[in-house]
Design an enzyme around this catalytic site. Structure first.
Site, mmCIF file in Angstrom:
data_model
loop_
_atom_site.group_PDB
_atom_site.id
_atom_site.type_symbol
_atom_site.label_atom_id
_atom_site.label_comp_id
_atom_site.label_asym_id
_atom_site.label_seq_id
_atom_site.Cartn_x
_atom_site.Cartn_y
_atom_site.Cartn_z
ATOM 1 N N GLY A 101 42.178 36.945 50.971
ATOM 2 C CA GLY A 101 40.744 36.676 50.960
ATOM 3 C C GLY A 101 40.170 36.175 52.260
ATOM 4 O O GLY A 101 38.965 36.211 52.455
ATOM 5 N N LYS A 139 58.322 36.905 48.376
ATOM 6 C CA LYS A 139 56.959 36.666 47.903
ATOM 7 C C LYS A 139 56.777 37.413 46.583
ATOM 8 O O LYS A 139 56.844 38.644 46.538
ATOM 9 C CB LYS A 139 55.935 37.162 48.931
ATOM 10 C CG LYS A 139 54.512 37.129 48.366
ATOM 11 C CD LYS A 139 53.465 37.648 49.345
ATOM 12 C CE LYS A 139 52.178 37.966 48.603
ATOM 13 N NZ LYS A 139 51.107 38.441 49.482
#
Lengths: 261, 67
Positions: A190, A102
């Site tokens: 988020g 990632k």
């Protein structure tokens, strides 16, 4: 059936929930919550080891075995392409040649907003070096497409700021990104609660990556279970195809004929 | 000799030491770690033949919880 599985860099995954391993109270809680989430891909950070540590000190690998989970080393805390590349080269060595990573290159310590210019440059180098790059980015559809064109194997736009739990701030941008993409789109960052995850999946996201939403819940294990169901529900609702919205126009569900008069 | 390990200064009585011996001396308990030696990654197979000298810089990293 493999058609409803998540395909990333040539490998199929049943779970569309990807989870982080940070911020838990202890390794036992990490293990329990991640187990309940059903996640197969787990992110980890790469950090200096403590020199002269207690020999009995446990490590993450004891609780989240590499044989059972796909480790996704991240570049959290990197603010330049060089730092990110260096971190992931070390990660590949650490994880015995494992290529799935990632990439995130941050631009600002307060918002942790991604620096997409450095991210694109880092991605180019990493892909050239044989890495399968899942990339954290903003919800800018043009940048998302550029990252795909470079060869990133999954695009991971933010829903809102990392660790903020503010939910999906711009669902329409995510829809544009999804509509234009040929690689998996995974909302990363988020998500605050189960409904956020459902919305992401209903929009057509291929998966959701989260950490704080589970780890910072009052009961992380229960939230992990909730998130598993949310991801599955949202996916099923997306596949089922929602009814058309009819604004200010009610339609009865019961027969209008045969009413008792 | 004086070397830098993860930003800390470490002193040894000897003039040089193999990386494999140094790992023993540092009593690393993590099952898995990766080492960068003066900016270059050293694979496990080369630990024995890599000689650490005065002024060398080592970074030893592990996987930790993160999102």
């Amino acid at each position: 059936m493999e058609s409803n599985k998540l395909l990333i860099a040539g490998k199929y995954y049943v779970s569309r929930l990807l989870v982080g391993t940070g911020k838990y109270k202890d390794f036992e809680e990490t293990q329990k919550a991640i187990g309940e989430s059903g996640a197969e891909i787990v992110t980890v950070a790469i950090r200096r080891t403590n020199i002269g540590q207690d020999a009995k000190q446990k490590s993450l690998l004891d609780f989240i075995p590499k044989e059972k989970y796909t480790y996704l080393p991240n570049t959290a805390g990197c603010y330049s392409k060089d730092e990110a590349i260096r971190t992931l080269r070390l990660a590949r060595e650490l994880l015995d040649g494992h290529n799935l990573v990632k990439l995130e290159v941050l631009g600002d310590p307060n918002t942790l907003y991604p620096n997409v210019v450095e991210t694109i440059e880092a991605a180019k180098t990493l892909i050239k070096e044989g890495f399968d790059v899942m990339v954290y980015t903003s919800d800018d559809p043009i940048i998302a497409k550029q990252l795909e064109d470079i060869g990133c194997c999954a695009i991971m736009p933010l829903a809102s700021l990392i660790g903020s739990g503010m939910g999906i701030l711009n669902p329409h941008n995510l829809e544009i990104i999804i509509d234009n993409a040929k690689v998996p789109i995974i909302v990363d960052a988020g998500v605050g609660t189960a409904s956020d995850a459902v919305i992401a999946m209903e929009l057509g996201c291929d998966g959701v990556l989260m950490n704080t939403a589970i780890a910072a819940a009052n009961d992380p294990v229960l939230m992990a279970q909730a998130m598993k169901k949310a991801i599955e529900s949202g996916r099923d609702a997306f596949l089922a195809g929602r009814m058309e919205k009819k604004f200010y126009q009610a339609t009865p569900s019961s027969p209008t004929s045969g009413l008792i008069k | 000799m004086k070397i830098h390990v993860n930003g800390l200064q470490k002193y040894f009585e000897v003039e040089q030491i193999s990386l494999s011996k140094l790992i023993e001396e540092l009593a690393l308990t993590e099952k898995k770690f990766a080492i960068e030696y003066n900016g270059e990654i050293i694979s496990k197979g080369n630990f024995t033949q890599t000689l650490i000298k005065d002024g060398d810089k080592l970074e030893i990293v592990v996987a930790v919880g993160g999102g």
